[in-house]
Design a protein around this motif. Structure first.
Motif, PDB file in Angstrom:
ATOM      1  N   TYR A 187      -7.271   3.098  13.986  1.00 43.20           N
ATOM      2  CA  TYR A 187      -7.526   4.542  14.123  1.00 43.20           C
ATOM      3  C   TYR A 187      -7.926   5.187  12.798  1.00 43.20           C
ATOM      4  O   TYR A 187      -7.934   6.400  12.681  1.00 43.20           O
ATOM      5  CB  TYR A 187      -6.280   5.242  14.694  1.00 43.20           C
ATOM      6  N   GLN A 188      -8.260   4.358  11.793  1.00 46.90           N
ATOM      7  CA  GLN A 188      -8.687   4.912  10.503  1.00 46.90           C
ATOM      8  C   GLN A 188     -10.142   5.354  10.561  1.00 46.90           C
ATOM      9  O   GLN A 188     -10.884   4.985  11.460  1.00 46.90           O
ATOM     10  CB  GLN A 188      -8.475   3.867   9.402  1.00 46.90           C
ATOM     11  N   MET A 213     -11.379   8.111  11.324  1.00 48.63           N
ATOM     12  CA  MET A 213     -11.705   8.966  12.478  1.00 48.63           C
ATOM     13  C   MET A 213     -11.309  10.410  12.189  1.00 48.63           C
ATOM     14  O   MET A 213     -11.308  11.253  13.093  1.00 48.63           O
ATOM     15  CB  MET A 213     -10.915   8.500  13.715  1.00 48.63           C
ATOM     16  N   LEU A 266       0.814  -1.214   0.000  1.00 44.85           N
ATOM     17  CA  LEU A 266       0.000   0.000   0.000  1.00 44.85           C
ATOM     18  C   LEU A 266       0.847   1.263   0.000  1.00 44.85           C
ATOM     19  O   LEU A 266       0.362   2.354  -0.269  1.00 44.85           O
ATOM     20  CB  LEU A 266      -0.928   0.031   1.228  1.00 44.85           C
ATOM     21  N   ASP A 297      -9.294   8.591  -3.755  1.00 44.83           N
ATOM     22  CA  ASP A 297     -10.547   9.166  -3.234  1.00 44.83           C
ATOM     23  C   ASP A 297     -10.332   9.896  -1.911  1.00 44.83           C
ATOM     24  O   ASP A 297     -10.983  10.902  -1.639  1.00 44.83           O
ATOM     25  CB  ASP A 297     -11.610   8.076  -3.063  1.00 44.83           C
ATOM     26  N   PHE A 298      -9.420   9.370  -1.078  1.00 46.58           N
ATOM     27  CA  PHE A 298      -9.131  10.046   0.186  1.00 46.58           C
ATOM     28  C   PHE A 298      -8.577  11.447  -0.092  1.00 46.58           C
ATOM     29  O   PHE A 298      -9.041  12.437   0.485  1.00 46.58           O
ATOM     30  CB  PHE A 298      -8.126   9.224   1.010  1.00 46.58           C
ATOM     31  N   PHE A 299      -7.594  11.541  -0.989  1.00 41.66           N
ATOM     32  CA  PHE A 299      -7.009  12.858  -1.270  1.00 41.66           C
ATOM     33  C   PHE A 299      -8.004  13.770  -1.990  1.00 41.66           C
ATOM     34  O   PHE A 299      -7.959  14.987  -1.820  1.00 41.66           O
ATOM     35  CB  PHE A 299      -5.694  12.705  -2.049  1.00 41.66           C
ATOM     36  N   THR A 340     -11.146  14.014  -1.288  1.00 45.73           N
ATOM     37  CA  THR A 340     -11.982  14.648  -0.260  1.00 45.73           C
ATOM     38  C   THR A 340     -11.277  15.858   0.358  1.00 45.73           C
ATOM     39  O   THR A 340     -11.923  16.721   0.937  1.00 45.73           O
ATOM     40  CB  THR A 340     -12.352  13.668   0.896  1.00 45.73           C
ATOM     41  N   SER A 366      -6.968  13.106   7.528  1.00 48.86           N
ATOM     42  CA  SER A 366      -7.289  14.480   7.084  1.00 48.86           C
ATOM     43  C   SER A 366      -6.575  15.497   7.960  1.00 48.86           C
ATOM     44  O   SER A 366      -6.062  16.499   7.483  1.00 48.86           O
ATOM     45  CB  SER A 366      -8.793  14.741   7.175  1.00 48.86           C
ATOM     46  N   LEU A 384       2.227   8.737   4.538  1.00 45.95           N
ATOM     47  CA  LEU A 384       1.030   8.982   5.356  1.00 45.95           C
ATOM     48  C   LEU A 384       0.437   7.630   5.740  1.00 45.95           C
ATOM     49  O   LEU A 384       0.030   6.848   4.879  1.00 45.95           O
ATOM     50  CB  LEU A 384       0.013   9.807   4.561  1.00 45.95           C
ATOM     51  N   ALA A 385       0.407   7.350   7.022  1.00 46.89           N
ATOM     52  CA  ALA A 385      -0.051   6.030   7.479  1.00 46.89           C
ATOM     53  C   ALA A 385      -0.819   6.158   8.781  1.00 46.89           C
ATOM     54  O   ALA A 385      -0.335   6.748   9.747  1.00 46.89           O
ATOM     55  CB  ALA A 385       1.153   5.110   7.679  1.00 46.89           C
ATOM     56  N   ILE A 386      -2.010   5.615   8.786  1.00 49.12           N
ATOM     57  CA  ILE A 386      -2.846   5.636   9.983  1.00 49.12           C
ATOM     58  C   ILE A 386      -3.031   4.185  10.449  1.00 49.12           C
ATOM     59  O   ILE A 386      -3.443   3.331   9.645  1.00 49.12           O
ATOM     60  CB  ILE A 386      -4.241   6.258   9.689  1.00 49.12           C
ATOM     61  N   LEU A 408      -8.247  11.271  11.238  1.00 48.03           N
ATOM     62  CA  LEU A 408      -6.837  11.484  11.577  1.00 48.03           C
ATOM     63  C   LEU A 408      -5.977  11.762  10.333  1.00 48.03           C
ATOM     64  O   LEU A 408      -5.110  12.642  10.349  1.00 48.03           O
ATOM     65  CB  LEU A 408      -6.332  10.242  12.322  1.00 48.03           C
ATOM     66  N   THR A 458      -4.679   5.833  -2.852  1.00 46.44           N
ATOM     67  CA  THR A 458      -5.972   6.170  -2.254  1.00 46.44           C
ATOM     68  C   THR A 458      -6.441   7.532  -2.788  1.00 46.44           C
ATOM     69  O   THR A 458      -6.556   8.497  -2.048  1.00 46.44           O
ATOM     70  CB  THR A 458      -5.889   6.188  -0.722  1.00 46.44           C
TER      71      THR A 458
END
Ligand code: COA
Length: 197
Positions: A123-124, A126, A59, A156-158, A160, A130, A117-119, A128, A154
């Motif tokens: 703890y994902q 939540m 990942l 879609d995450f970026f 947002t 962002s 960048l790793a959560i 964090l 990822t």
């Protein structure tokens, strides 16, 4: 002639359960007390564990201690104050579980890259990820950087967070520096994304 006794050998059951200390202490959601701060040298081992856990799942890019030490000032970490971790050195200093990290690496006069960048899986989702990007964005703005960049799987995450996908041909040559060290060089599945500040 003098006879010296060998030093006592520690019994197996008396040794610290190193790996279980952190994993066993993760609390249920709702009990977290998250603090975000710049990373320190003592955080390197935990950051590596977090990042390379995801790298093993393909990942993200794997990192080694040399990269971490050389770039430690790029890193921000989030730790959970409700999960104490005892240093295994003689000081028995109370540290805290590192649950997320990210780094801001300046590439050129107008562009910086978000890397590593790793959560932690517990703890994902939540907010964090962002929050860490927001912190790094603020730091970039303070430095006078005008554009943030990231290579990611990822998208879609970026999205947002306002990032937009950019075609490979439009990316500045400076962003390709890391690619030559990447095991996916010939088979890249990441997309380049940018955010104008
Ligand atoms: C991707 C990652 C950084 C997201 O962090 P997070 O803390 O879970 O994300 P947030 O809680 O801040 O989520 C923000 C938004 O992005 C969305 N989102 C989070 N992870 C997502 C994913 N993998 N794919 C698509 N959307 C995602 C959330 O649903 C949320 O959307 P909403 O605001 O509409 O509710 C985290 O899951 C992670 O560390 N993954 C493993 C490593 C990785 O892939 N790193 C990416 C950089 S290379």
């Amino acid at each position: 002639m003098e006879y010296i006794e060998p030093p006592p050998v520690s019994k197996l059951d008396e040794e610290e359960p190193k790996e279980n200390i952190r994993k066993g202490l993760i609390k249920e959601e709702g009990q977290h007390k998250i603090v975000i701060q710049k990373a320190q040298i003592r955080d390197v081992e935990e950051i590596l564990e977090l990042v390379n856990g995801f790298a093993a799942l393909n990942l993200m890019l794997p990192r080694g201690p040399q990269y971490l030490y050389e770039n430690i000032r790029d890193f921000v970490i989030a730790s959970d104050r409700n999960v104490p971790v005892y240093s295994l050195t003689e000081t028995r200093e109370v540290l805290h579980l590192i649950v997320a990290c990210g780094s801001l690496h300046v590439l050129w006069e107008d562009i910086a890259e978000i890397r590593a960048l790793a959560i932690h899986p517990d703890y994902q989702q939540m907010g964090l990820g962002s929050k860490l990007v927001e912190v790094m964005q603020e730091e970039a703005e303070q430095l006078g950087i005008r554009r943030l960049f990231t290579f990611t799987m990822t998208e879609d995450f970026f999205k947002t967070l306002g990032f937009r996908r950019q075609n490979r041909e439009e990316l500045p040559p400076k962003v390709w520096g890391e690619c030559s060290r990447c095991p996916k060089y010939f088979n890249c599945d990441e997309v380049g994304m940018v955010l104008d500040l």
